[in-house]
Design a protein around this motif. Structure first.
Motif, PDB file in Angstrom:
ATOM      1  N   ASN A 217     -21.845   8.943  -2.535  1.00 45.48           N
ATOM      2  CA  ASN A 217     -21.937   8.642  -1.115  1.00 45.48           C
ATOM      3  C   ASN A 217     -21.221   9.690  -0.267  1.00 45.48           C
ATOM      4  O   ASN A 217     -21.739  10.139   0.754  1.00 45.48           O
ATOM      5  N   GLY A 277     -21.013  -1.438  10.786  1.00 48.62           N
ATOM      6  CA  GLY A 277     -20.679  -0.681   9.593  1.00 48.62           C
ATOM      7  C   GLY A 277     -20.809   0.817   9.764  1.00 48.62           C
ATOM      8  O   GLY A 277     -21.386   1.323  10.735  1.00 48.62           O
ATOM      9  N   LYS A 279     -22.463   3.210   7.921  1.00 50.67           N
ATOM     10  CA  LYS A 279     -23.763   3.853   7.804  1.00 50.67           C
ATOM     11  C   LYS A 279     -24.562   3.758   9.099  1.00 50.67           C
ATOM     12  O   LYS A 279     -25.119   4.756   9.576  1.00 50.67           O
ATOM     13  N   ASN A 280     -24.632   2.584   9.684  1.00 51.52           N
ATOM     14  CA  ASN A 280     -25.401   2.415  10.915  1.00 51.52           C
ATOM     15  C   ASN A 280     -24.780   3.182  12.086  1.00 51.52           C
ATOM     16  O   ASN A 280     -25.495   3.670  12.964  1.00 51.52           O
ATOM     17  N   LYS A 401     -25.895   4.958   0.509  1.00 51.44           N
ATOM     18  CA  LYS A 401     -25.815   3.518   0.263  1.00 51.44           C
ATOM     19  C   LYS A 401     -24.687   2.926   1.108  1.00 51.44           C
ATOM     20  O   LYS A 401     -23.562   3.421   1.083  1.00 51.44           O
ATOM     21  N   ASN A 402     -24.995   1.882   1.829  1.00 51.30           N
ATOM     22  CA  ASN A 402     -23.998   1.297   2.724  1.00 51.30           C
ATOM     23  C   ASN A 402     -22.801   0.796   1.920  1.00 51.30           C
ATOM     24  O   ASN A 402     -22.939   0.280   0.818  1.00 51.30           O
ATOM     25  N   GLU A 403     -21.606   0.988   2.470  1.00 53.42           N
ATOM     26  CA  GLU A 403     -20.406   0.503   1.824  1.00 53.42           C
ATOM     27  C   GLU A 403     -19.397   0.050   2.880  1.00 53.42           C
ATOM     28  O   GLU A 403     -19.429   0.493   4.017  1.00 53.42           O
TER      29      GLU A 403
END
Length: 409
Positions: A217, A277, A279-280, A401-403
């Protein structure tokens, strides 16, 4: 957080960016006017930012994470930087000016990462707290520009005729000396990388921060940081020129919309970051990059001026949602032993490699679509950074991948 610490960190950020805003914006005007520098020479001067960012991780990794308190190194760099600013003010030719500006940026760019490290060491919840301190940096940048234009009038026709822009370097020198002295009373930020056993060259150069790239990531984020700063360079290098050429009045004043929007979105960032979050948040920033250049493509000085102004105002989302979020994410991913070096690594990716490539590409494209000394096919130029930003956004959305980016204390 104690109010004393909050005040100290906010003052640090204010002066850190007041210094940069005091001279960097007007250098493009100063060099040809005072030193008769060519366009290529001006580009060389601005590229020192990128070279400084590339060197920064090695300076930080060598000393900040292992041997000395970050605030002490921070103060020393600013004190020496203040001396170099005095020499810059006194330079009479570009040949004399360039080595000083290169030396200065090699010292200044590491302070950006060190300032972040000093803050993150003190914060209990950086995702929530950091932006409320970092916003004072934007205020410092704005006040530096407003002081030059509206208090001192150094960039007015009369001031320019008298060579008053030289005073911007003295202003930066004074702020550098002040911040250098104040740094020694900042909250203590001891080195986190001390340990027993033999210290390797890899340890000394801070190369352990490169281990972050083994994380899939973070590797994707790092690559995206390099790539998205290529279109960003178009804005820094040519937005002011574009606005002036198409006939928008008071271009310097209009450009401050970008900094004012930074303040707004810096304050909104913690809420957006918590709600949607990491990623967004990054995807929204990249989308704003794309929309900014679309606005520039179709904007003009007449009925389409609102598009131009919208493109400028989007700078707050572009910068805050990407850069500040990225600094928070980097601090989250780094272990305690490499926090400063990790911030230097992301500085290298953005201000260093990405923008160095971007400055070069932007210059080539602008020359390709030149119609004359002060005329360009801007609607053709802006298509390229718009398309590139959209491509980077789509790749990031697909691959990252979102985390959860949270801190436990």
């Amino acid at each position: 957080m104690k109010s004393k610490i909050w005040t100290q960190l906010s003052a640090m950020m204010f002066l850190e960016f007041f210094i940069w805003g005091s001279w960097f914006v007007t250098m493009g005007i100063y060099l040809p006017a005072a030193l008769e520098a060519s366009g290529a020479e001006s580009a060389l001067a601005y590229a020192t930012q990128s070279w400084g960012a590339i060197v920064a991780p090695f300076i930080i990794g060598l000393i900040a994470d292992r041997y000395f308190n970050a605030e002490r190194i921070f103060g020393l760099l600013h004190l020496v930087g203040g001396v170099l600013m005095v020499f810059l003010a006194r330079a009479e030719t570009f040949a004399v000016f360039y080595p000083y500006v290169l030396g200065y940026m090699i010292l200044y760019m590491p302070t950006l990462s060190l300032a972040n490290s000093i803050c993150f060491y003190q914060l209990t919840d950086p995702a929530k707290q950091f932006s409320f301190i970092r916003v004072f940096g934007t205020i410092g940048w704005i006040l530096a520009g407003l002081s030059i234009s509206f208090i001192f009038g150094w960039d007015s026709p009369e001031g320019m005729a008298q060579g008053a822009l030289r005073n911007t370097f003295y202003l930066a020198a004074g702020a550098s000396f002040l911040l250098g002295l104040l740094s020694f009373i900042l909250p203590k930020t001891p080195p986190q990388g001390k340990g027993s056993g033999k210290t390797s060259i890899r340890d000394l150069l801070g190369l352990d921060a490169l281990n972050l790239l083994k994380d899939r990531n973070y590797g994707i984020f790092f690559a995206a940081s390099v790539l998205i700063c290529i279109p960003l360079a178009f804005y820094y290098q040519h937005a002011g020129q574009f606005i002036g050429e198409i006939g928008v009045s008071n271009p310097a004043g209009k450009m401050t919309l970008g900094q004012f929007s930074e303040i707004l979105f810096m304050l909104l960032l913690p809420f957006f970051f918590k709600r949607f979050g990491f990623k967004n948040t990054i995807i929204v920033a990249m989308l704003a990059w794309f929309l900014r250049y679309v606005c520039f493509t179709y904007g003009d000085a007449g009925e389409g001026v609102w598009l131009v102004l919208t493109g400028i105002a989007l700078h707050g989302i572009c910068y805050d949602f990407f850069f500040v979020s990225g600094q928070i994410y980097t601090d989250h991913k780094a272990g305690p032993a490499i926090k400063s070096a990790a911030q230097g690594l992301i500085t290298l990716a953005t201000y260093g490699v990405g923008m160095l490539i971007g400055f070069w590409v932007a210059g080539k494209l602008t020359d390709e679509f030149a119609l004359g000394p002060n005329a360009h096919q801007w609607d053709q130029i802006w298509i390229y950074p718009a398309g590139f930003a959209l491509l980077v956004m789509l790749l990031f959305a697909l691959l990252f991948k979102n985390e959860d980016v949270s801190y436990e204390h």
